[in-house]
Design a protein around this motif. Sequence first.
Motif, short mmCIF file in Angstrom:
data_model
loop_
_atom_site.label_atom_id
_atom_site.label_comp_id
_atom_site.label_asym_id
_atom_site.label_seq_id
_atom_site.Cartn_x
_atom_site.Cartn_y
_atom_site.Cartn_z
N HIS A 360 -4.26 -46.97 22.01
CA HIS A 360 -5.19 -47.92 22.61
C HIS A 360 -5.57 -47.52 24.03
O HIS A 360 -6.72 -47.73 24.46
N LEU A 361 -4.63 -46.96 24.76
CA LEU A 361 -4.94 -46.51 26.12
C LEU A 361 -5.91 -45.34 26.09
O LEU A 361 -6.84 -45.27 26.91
N SER A 362 -5.71 -44.41 25.16
CA SER A 362 -6.58 -43.23 25.09
C SER A 362 -7.99 -43.61 24.65
O SER A 362 -8.97 -42.97 25.05
N GLN A 363 -8.10 -44.66 23.84
CA GLN A 363 -9.42 -45.12 23.39
C GLN A 363 -10.06 -46.09 24.37
O GLN A 363 -11.15 -46.61 24.12
N LYS A 364 -9.34 -46.34 25.48
CA LYS A 364 -9.81 -47.26 26.53
C LYS A 364 -10.07 -48.66 25.99
O LYS A 364 -10.97 -49.38 26.42
N LEU A 365 -9.27 -49.05 25.00
CA LEU A 365 -9.35 -50.40 24.45
C LEU A 365 -8.51 -51.38 25.25
O LEU A 365 -8.64 -52.59 25.08
#
Length: 452
Positions: A360-365
């Motif tokens: 989720h952090l890498s997808q900027k969610l």
Amino acid sequence: MISPDDLFAQSSSQKRRRGVILSSQGWQRLQAAEQLSAARDNGGNHYTLEQLSDRTGISTKTLTKVRRRLTPIDSPTLVIYFQAFGLSLEEDDFIRQEPDQNTGQAVLTGLLQAPLKGQLPLDSPFYLYRPPAEKLFLREIFQPGALIRIRASRQFGKTSLIAKGLSQGQEYGYRTAVVSLQLADSQVLGSLNQFLQWLCVMVSRSLGLPHRLDEFWHPLFGSNYSCTDYFESYLLSTSESPLLLVLDEVNVLFSHQDLATDFFGMLRAWYEHARHSTGTSEIWQRLRLVIVYSTEVFLPLNIHQSPFNVGLVIELPAFTQEQVEELAIRYGLKPPEDYAQKLINIVGGNPYLTQLALFHLSQKLVNLDQLLANITTPENIFHSHLRQQLGYLEQHPHLKAAMEQVVISPQGIELHPSKAFKLQGVGLIRFHNQFAIPSCHLYQKYFSQVLK
């Protein structure tokens, strides 16, 4: 197949403005070839960067770029790397990327579309090696009559580790069978005879063999004898190839004491059959038995009849901060050390929760500050997992009461061993100076709110 000359011409014509990065398929092919080569030529030990550099002629710095899959590299380098392990580089093995990417986000777009859950694909770039677990496991399955015990909390990577062992065994012509005892319903667990017959049928099906219970089951001799005879005279004798048998979730039996005592005593006897010089020891040496469980064993087993004090035990720990930092790099998060430190504080190195957060952090969610916000609402990324853990406690009121005491005790609390082992088995607690404490800040905060 792509030749070095073709790729060099392509890269030269682009004046080095573009590079390539390993695709998921390319990474998996390369890692599989490396593992097979290491098993054959390097004593089963994973190649170091220095060894890979000597073999390929590529610098360790460039090899690191290739393997991290975040920074584009010259395409001929991939051809050379692949050829060093007998592979031909194909179009699907790489992705063309701009070299000025600040993160690996564009790379990950094509590699990971959803959070990782359950068994990771073989040689997934998001699989973290936790030495010496993999090395010990892959080495031990080649020992005649081996008994391997793998213990770790729920969602700590046991299944992914087992998959590597199964793949390795199949490479060498082993027959493999996996039986999850979670599939055994209450009727199957109602009697030893029913359970052992179920086990024999499940293993037969896994091996593509018809079951022959009518021929080998001898009620007058008892269930353990009949099951042993079925394996010795049928399953192990059908082929000279070793049988790698994985019994997953054996902790299901811990609450069925009489059945478990007889069954585990039988497994210990199988192990002893392979060790003693008898007429059947050669047959039993074909069996490589893997027992997988998530909690400490609290059954009162006779020391000479227990399979839990022999063989090799492998315990999978939580991720360390350095390992989370390595994962953050693979997810394209910078600076990785900041993410690692904060995630360790939040989820305590829990492998599943760490992977979930990093996705989720890498997808900027979500950002780091939002991970612990609105923790009891469906919008929280951990909500489904936390509800599952709460559901487990609600099914076991005595464990729910114990967890209530844990979260209100700042210095930790002593718990009855059976309760402590079960809570540890699902990853809810860990031990500090023999006192039970929540295994991470996430659990501390959540259960402090919902177990008031």
